[in-house]
Write a protein that holds these residues in place. Structure first.
Motif, short mmCIF file in Angstrom:
data_model
loop_
_atom_site.label_atom_id
_atom_site.label_comp_id
_atom_site.label_asym_id
_atom_site.label_seq_id
_atom_site.Cartn_x
_atom_site.Cartn_y
_atom_site.Cartn_z
N SER A 124 29.25 51.55 16.20
CA SER A 124 29.32 52.40 15.01
C SER A 124 29.78 53.81 15.34
N LEU A 125 29.58 54.23 16.58
CA LEU A 125 29.98 55.57 17.01
C LEU A 125 31.29 55.57 17.78
N GLY A 126 31.93 54.39 17.88
CA GLY A 126 33.18 54.31 18.62
C GLY A 126 32.99 54.43 20.11
N GLN A 127 31.84 54.00 20.64
CA GLN A 127 31.56 54.07 22.07
C GLN A 127 31.18 52.68 22.60
N PRO A 128 31.99 51.67 22.37
CA PRO A 128 31.58 50.31 22.75
C PRO A 128 31.57 50.11 24.27
N ALA A 129 30.61 49.34 24.71
CA ALA A 129 30.61 48.85 26.09
C ALA A 129 31.49 47.60 26.14
N PRO A 130 31.94 47.19 27.33
CA PRO A 130 32.83 45.99 27.41
C PRO A 130 32.23 44.76 26.75
N GLU A 131 30.92 44.56 26.93
CA GLU A 131 30.31 43.36 26.36
C GLU A 131 30.22 43.42 24.84
N ASP A 132 30.27 44.63 24.25
CA ASP A 132 30.17 44.74 22.80
C ASP A 132 31.38 44.16 22.08
N MET A 133 32.55 44.27 22.70
CA MET A 133 33.78 43.82 22.05
C MET A 133 33.86 42.31 21.92
N ALA A 134 33.02 41.61 22.68
CA ALA A 134 33.06 40.14 22.62
C ALA A 134 32.17 39.57 21.53
N ILE A 135 31.38 40.43 20.88
CA ILE A 135 30.47 39.94 19.84
C ILE A 135 31.27 39.69 18.56
N GLU A 136 31.08 38.53 17.97
CA GLU A 136 31.87 38.15 16.79
C GLU A 136 31.70 39.12 15.62
N PRO A 137 30.46 39.53 15.26
CA PRO A 137 30.35 40.50 14.17
C PRO A 137 31.00 41.85 14.50
N GLY A 138 31.13 42.14 15.82
CA GLY A 138 31.79 43.38 16.21
C GLY A 138 33.25 43.39 15.82
N LEU A 139 33.90 42.25 15.88
CA LEU A 139 35.28 42.15 15.46
C LEU A 139 35.41 42.36 13.95
N LEU A 140 34.42 41.86 13.19
CA LEU A 140 34.43 42.06 11.74
C LEU A 140 34.25 43.54 11.40
N LEU A 141 33.41 44.23 12.18
CA LEU A 141 33.22 45.67 11.99
C LEU A 141 34.53 46.42 12.21
N GLN A 142 35.26 46.05 13.27
CA GLN A 142 36.54 46.70 13.53
C GLN A 142 37.53 46.45 12.40
N GLN A 143 37.57 45.21 11.92
CA GLN A 143 38.55 44.84 10.90
C GLN A 143 38.23 45.46 9.54
N LYS A 144 36.98 45.37 9.09
CA LYS A 144 36.61 45.78 7.74
C LYS A 144 36.35 47.28 7.62
N ILE A 145 35.94 47.91 8.72
CA ILE A 145 35.54 49.32 8.64
C ILE A 145 36.54 50.24 9.33
N PHE A 146 36.74 50.06 10.63
CA PHE A 146 37.55 51.02 11.39
C PHE A 146 39.04 50.85 11.17
N ALA A 147 39.49 49.65 10.84
CA ALA A 147 40.92 49.44 10.60
C ALA A 147 41.27 49.57 9.12
N ASN A 148 40.32 50.01 8.30
CA ASN A 148 40.51 50.06 6.85
C ASN A 148 40.22 51.48 6.36
N ARG A 149 41.26 52.23 6.01
CA ARG A 149 41.07 53.61 5.56
C ARG A 149 40.58 53.72 4.12
N SER A 150 40.47 52.60 3.46
CA SER A 150 39.93 52.59 2.09
C SER A 150 38.68 51.73 2.00
#
Length: 493
Positions: A124-150
């Motif tokens: 949530s703070l943009g400070q992921p550890a390597p293991e965090d990126m492999a979590i499936e809900p983490g990918l949804l967070l990137q797609q729905k929140i950080f890659a979406n300016r609206s």
């Protein structure tokens, strides 16, 4: 706030905390309709029987079996959304977010709920550890929140539901789930927002302090837990309290005004910082005025005679004018005499000019608690203030100057009370005199805001000379009003 040894760093942290909380309001964290919540429940896969009818965010979070976990997850996801949108809109804040968003290194057993929450906090703070990126809900967070300016709060609900299901399957390390938090982030309280929204939506708040019934339908947590307070009794009592505040703050005021205030610490004005509410004093008793007139009969008579001498003649006559309202018989006779010797003559009219004093006076009385101090003569400071105003009012009635009588006190910048005793165009009759009985000492002294409002009242009156007379014990003080700051504010007006 005293988190850091350096004052400037504490102030920077406080500013970012305020920005973060304001961002939640600006980005619509709590702005969800019942239809949108029902749609979010359907999209997140909640069973039909579990969805129920929800009217606010708090009831939606309560649909999940582990409310405390769901609220924690939603807080982290929604914090990520509003922080991301704020950084996009205001790039100058990026450095502040990096400065105060660093998480202390923590270690939780792998595969536990706490480890998953720590991953979500880092993401949530943009400070992921390597293991965090492999979590499936983490990918949804990137797609729905950080890659979406609206991204909207509805996207946060969908992502939070996915993270909830991911974490609910994991064992807790013991006790309430813990996770690292950024310094500037607080806790969301959608339940309190919901109760406050109920009070604001009701046009007729209760007129007494009986317990109200809140429409919020939630389940309290087990005894001893952080959510055990969520009972109908608690929310009913809270609603009654807020209704009392609503009635006191808004119903008693005739008008509400906002004024800038000088901040000596930053050497600048804070816009719309003070809220001033006008209160029309109700008629009480004329006993104080009658007693003052008896006690100071001689002084009042002397002042009336002196002020009567200051009153100008109603008209001034100008003789021998070319134009006027009446023939000047003396000038005509003189003209005949002058004509006999061949001297020219002119001007056979009398012109009258109306002469009136053009003076307006506003009296501002300090009604704060400190004016209740008893002096050596047995009278309070407020008694002396009221006597002085009554004596001056008697004298001004003789001379005919327009004047107004006001009082002020308060408690904090959001509650500066400005009492109307007499307006400029209001006669000084029995109804006004009875209001002196309703003046009491109470509250604090935010003098700067009261002066600004009295000045604005004066500016609305047309007069050649305008005077503002302040009767006070000379001690400006409020909850955030130190002596040095109060002096600077009053000096700057």
């Amino acid at each position: 706030m005293n988190v850091f040894p350096v004052r400037e760093k504490n102030q920077a942290l406080l500013r970012l905390m305020l920005v973060h909380e304001m961002a939640h309001l600006a980005e619509g964290t709590y702005r969800l309709t019942a239809a949108e919540l029902a749609e979010a429940a359907r999209r997140t896969g909640l069973p039909e029987a579990q969805r129920g009818e929800v009217s606010c965010l708090e009831e939606w979070l309560d649909l999940f079996p582990d409310y405390a976990l769901m609220r924690t997850v939603f807080e982290l996801v929604e914090d990520a959304r509003v922080d991301h949108l704020t950084r996009v809109r205001y790039p100058g804040l990026v450095r502040e977010y990096h400065k105060f968003g660093r998480l202390a290194p923590v270690s939780f057993p792998s595969g536990t709920r706490e480890a998953g929450l720590a991953s979500l906090a880092r993401l949530s703070l943009g400070q992921p550890a390597p293991e965090d990126m492999a979590i499936e809900p983490g990918l949804l967070l990137q797609q729905k929140i950080f890659a979406n300016r609206s991204a909207t709060v509805k996207d946060s609900l969908e992502v939070a539901a996915a993270w909830y299901r991911f974490l609910a399957e994991k064992p807790a390390a013991g006790g309430q789930a813990r996770y690292p938090q950024a310094l500037y982030r607080g806790r969301l309280r959608p339940d309190l927002v919901a109760v406050n929204a109920e009070v604001e939506a009701e046009s007729s708040p209760v007129k007494s302090r009986q317990r109200a019934e809140s429409r919020l339908r939630v389940k309290p947590g087990p005894p001893g837990t952080a959510t055990a307070y969520r009972t109908g009794k608690f929310y009913g009592a809270l609603k009654s309290l807020l209704q009392g505040f609503f009635q006191e703050e808004y119903r008693a005021y005739r008008n509400v005004y906002y004024y800038d205030e000088w901040d000596v610490t930053v050497t600048g004005y804070k816009p719309d910082w003070c809220r001033v509410g006008e209160v029309v004093l109700q008629s009480s008793t004329r006993r104080f005025v009658e007693q003052t007139l008896r006690d100071y009969y001689g002084l009042i008579s002397t002042l009336k005679r002196y002020f009567a001498l200051l009153r100008p003649d109603r008209f001034r006559r100008y003789r021998c004018q070319e134009e006027g309202e009446q023939e000047d018989i003396d000038a005509i006779v003189e003209a005949w005499a002058e004509r006999a010797v061949g001297a020219p003559a002119s001007g056979f009219m009398i012109r009258r000019d109306k002469r009136l004093r053009d003076v307006t006076v506003a009296f501002l009385l300090d009604l704060s608690g400190s004016t209740n101090q008893v002096l050596d003569n047995g009278k309070t400071i407020l008694d002396i203030e009221k006597e002085a105003v009554i004596i001056m009012a008697e004298a001004l009635e003789v001379i005919g100057d327009r004047y107004a009588l006001y009082g002020f006190n308060g408690e904090g910048r959001q509650k500066v009370n400005f009492y109307i005793v007499k307006e400029f165009n209001e006669p000084y009759g029995q109804q006004v005199q009875q209001k002196f009985g309703g003046m009491v000492s109470d509250g604090l002294t935010r003098l700067g805001a009261a002066i600004r409002h009295a000045t604005n009242k004066l500016q609305s009156v047309e007069a050649a000379v305008k005077l503002l007379l302040i009767l006070s014990d000379g001690r400006p003080y409020d909850v955030d009003y130190c002596a040095r700051k109060a002096t600077a504010i009053c000096a700057l007006g």
